[in-house]
Design an enzyme around this catalytic site. Sequence first.
Site, PDB file in Angstrom:
ATOM      1  N   LYS A   1       0.836  -1.209   0.000  1.00  0.00           N
ATOM      2  CA  LYS A   1       0.000   0.000   0.000  1.00  0.00           C
ATOM      3  C   LYS A   1       0.872   1.261   0.000  1.00  0.00           C
ATOM      4  O   LYS A   1       0.634   2.193  -0.771  1.00  0.00           O
ATOM      5  CB  LYS A   1      -0.886  -0.008   1.253  1.00  0.00           C
ATOM      6  CG  LYS A   1      -1.539   1.321   1.547  1.00  0.00           C
ATOM      7  CD  LYS A   1      -2.393   1.262   2.787  1.00  0.00           C
ATOM      8  CE  LYS A   1      -1.676   1.552   4.080  1.00  0.00           C
ATOM      9  NZ  LYS A   1      -1.385   2.973   4.320  1.00  0.00           N
TER      10      LYS A   1
ATOM     11  N   CYS B   1      -4.759  13.775  13.181  1.00  0.00           N
ATOM     12  CA  CYS B   1      -4.807  12.378  12.782  1.00  0.00           C
ATOM     13  C   CYS B   1      -4.669  11.552  14.050  1.00  0.00           C
ATOM     14  O   CYS B   1      -4.066  11.991  15.011  1.00  0.00           O
ATOM     15  CB  CYS B   1      -3.667  12.170  11.795  1.00  0.00           C
ATOM     16  SG  CYS B   1      -2.909  10.595  11.808  1.00  0.00           S
TER      17      CYS B   1
HETATM   18  C1  UD1 Z   1       4.642   6.994   6.153  1.00  0.00           C
HETATM   19  C2  UD1 Z   1       3.796   5.746   6.039  1.00  0.00           C
HETATM   20  C3  UD1 Z   1       3.363   5.284   7.427  1.00  0.00           C
HETATM   21  C4  UD1 Z   1       4.582   5.108   8.320  1.00  0.00           C
HETATM   22  C5  UD1 Z   1       5.448   6.363   8.325  1.00  0.00           C
HETATM   23  C6  UD1 Z   1       6.741   6.205   9.089  1.00  0.00           C
HETATM   24  C7  UD1 Z   1       2.719   5.962   3.895  1.00  0.00           C
HETATM   25  C8  UD1 Z   1       1.483   6.217   3.126  1.00  0.00           C
HETATM   26  N1  UD1 Z   1       2.646   6.052   5.230  1.00  0.00           N
HETATM   27  O1  UD1 Z   1       3.833   8.012   6.713  1.00  0.00           O
HETATM   28  O2  UD1 Z   1       2.675   4.040   7.278  1.00  0.00           O
HETATM   29  O3  UD1 Z   1       4.139   4.865   9.641  1.00  0.00           O
HETATM   30  O4  UD1 Z   1       5.776   6.736   6.975  1.00  0.00           O
HETATM   31  O5  UD1 Z   1       7.472   5.133   8.592  1.00  0.00           O
HETATM   32  O6  UD1 Z   1       3.755   5.660   3.328  1.00  0.00           O
HETATM   33  N2  UD1 Z   1       6.930  14.988  10.192  1.00  0.00           N
HETATM   34  C9  UD1 Z   1       7.134  16.331  10.445  1.00  0.00           C
HETATM   35  N3  UD1 Z   1       7.090  17.210   9.394  1.00  0.00           N
HETATM   36  C10 UD1 Z   1       6.835  16.816   8.116  1.00  0.00           C
HETATM   37  C11 UD1 Z   1       6.624  15.450   7.858  1.00  0.00           C
HETATM   38  C12 UD1 Z   1       6.682  14.550   8.929  1.00  0.00           C
HETATM   39  O7  UD1 Z   1       7.360  16.723  11.595  1.00  0.00           O
HETATM   40  O8  UD1 Z   1       6.789  17.666   7.216  1.00  0.00           O
HETATM   41  C13 UD1 Z   1       7.003  14.008  11.300  1.00  0.00           C
HETATM   42  C14 UD1 Z   1       5.703  13.242  11.518  1.00  0.00           C
HETATM   43  O9  UD1 Z   1       4.837  13.967  12.347  1.00  0.00           O
HETATM   44  C15 UD1 Z   1       6.210  11.980  12.156  1.00  0.00           C
HETATM   45  C16 UD1 Z   1       7.568  11.752  11.483  1.00  0.00           C
HETATM   46  O10 UD1 Z   1       7.924  13.003  10.928  1.00  0.00           O
HETATM   47  O11 UD1 Z   1       6.405  12.175  13.534  1.00  0.00           O
HETATM   48  C17 UD1 Z   1       7.571  10.702  10.388  1.00  0.00           C
HETATM   49  O12 UD1 Z   1       6.522  10.983   9.468  1.00  0.00           O
HETATM   50  P1  UD1 Z   1       6.589  10.552   7.933  1.00  0.00           P
HETATM   51  O13 UD1 Z   1       7.789   9.710   7.728  1.00  0.00           O
HETATM   52  O14 UD1 Z   1       6.414  11.755   7.100  1.00  0.00           O
HETATM   53  O15 UD1 Z   1       5.303   9.624   7.813  1.00  0.00           O
HETATM   54  P2  UD1 Z   1       4.289   9.542   6.615  1.00  0.00           P
HETATM   55  O16 UD1 Z   1       4.999   9.751   5.315  1.00  0.00           O
HETATM   56  O17 UD1 Z   1       3.093  10.358   6.914  1.00  0.00           O
END
Ligand code: UD1
Length: 420
Positions: free
Chosen positions: A22, A117
């Site tokens: 996914k 979320c």
């Molecule tokens: C993706 C996955 C999810 C997985 C996660 C971490 C998909 C669709 N989802 O989610 O299943 O659990 O990676 O492996 O692939 N953050 C910030 N600023 C940003 C972006 C992120 O602070 O601009 C923080 C988030 O709040 C979180 C951390 O970084 O604490 C990791 O998030 P991220 O790796 O971006 O997760 P997703 O891409 O949303």
Amino acid sequence: MDKLQIEGGVPLNGKIRISGAKNAALPIIAASLLTEEPVNISNSPHLHDVTTMIELLACLGVDVTLNEFMEVEIAARRLENYRAPYELVKTMRASFLVLGPLLARFGEAEVSLPGGCAIGSRPVDQHLKGLEAMGAEITVTEGYVCAKTSGRLVGCDIHMDLVTVGGTQNLMMAATLASGTTRLFNAACEPEIVDLADFLNALGAKVSGQGTSTIEIVGVPRLHGGAHTIMPDRVEAGTYLVAAAVTGGRVHLRDVAPKTLGAVLDKLQQAGAELTVGENWIELDMGGRRAKAVDIETSPYPGFPTDMQAQFMTLNALADGTSTITENIFENRFMHVHEMKRLGAEIELHGQSMAVVHGVDQLKAAPVMATDLRASSSLVLAALAAVGTTTIDRIYHIDRGYETIEEKLGSMGAKVRRVS
Ligand code: UD1
């Protein structure tokens, strides 16, 4: 609302096929916006989240069809609008991944902010900071990110403040059509990033360094059509391995990518599972033994994945000994703890990021409620091992990430029923 009824206590035993990932399919479908030529995506899983991404593309005016081989064909020749509405983005945060491709190809995009979320605040600041560095003008109005660029985005060096999977993907996609070279430092190394880069390169992009923390993208004026097969789902695979382990059973997974599961396989071995691994298959045999407690600490790939944390909580809840589980990626990702306690688990929470799990001999059936995708899979695992019949409510969360879960578990001997 559908519920799952699981009569526990049966050691699982069987062979199953692992579906396409996914978390690879979602960004790859979004990346199809980068070209006007048709792209063909195979091994995409049939899941709610994938349907939501397809619906989003359709609502932008893209032609999406499912052919007779169940492959997704996408042709983003021209769009009717560049707006990803709140109604879709709120149901799936990964919808935000259309921002980079829309902006890079059409010079404008309006994408609703994902908002709060269930597993923490999850900001998108790194996505926006990177796009601004590439020359985008970004404003946030009435809950929408409005991004514009006059002419192409401009490649540059981007240092991300933290490792973000979605941020890396959005910026990598945007940079493929920028003028000049972009280098992403502190990039995520997840296998799904590599799959996306491989897809982009198949369309004529020039991405290198994927799978390491520095990714270089040499921008090209346009991408062409192409075909891609989605990688196997490592979280689905990990979940079924734990299912066999907590029931003392045995499972053979096929069409899996063992190389992407290193940290998970290590922990299963430490827990006492016997593992045999081939090029694209994994066999786990627990031989009726009780698992040994294992400490878990989540971190970005190649560390232990946060998406497997809840499932290992179930393993530890039933294991011999006491373990510590530390969640470093998301705040508030312990919502399964309260539900697991209803089944008799002994877990103490220490703040938002640490849990101490005292293994018990037996869990006992009780009605429980799914709260998010991976939390719900941990409840399914707990129910499979528990004595009696557990009813899990709100399983739409599970349907977001696990293709035909009742059939797969049923084929291994589990007594699972979907009821409404
Ligand atoms: C993706 C996955 C999810 C997985 C996660 C971490 C998909 C669709 N989802 O989610 O299943 O659990 O990676 O492996 O692939 N953050 C910030 N600023 C940003 C972006 C992120 O602070 O601009 C923080 C988030 O709040 C979180 C951390 O970084 O604490 C990791 O998030 P991220 O790796 O971006 O997760 P997703 O891409 O949303």
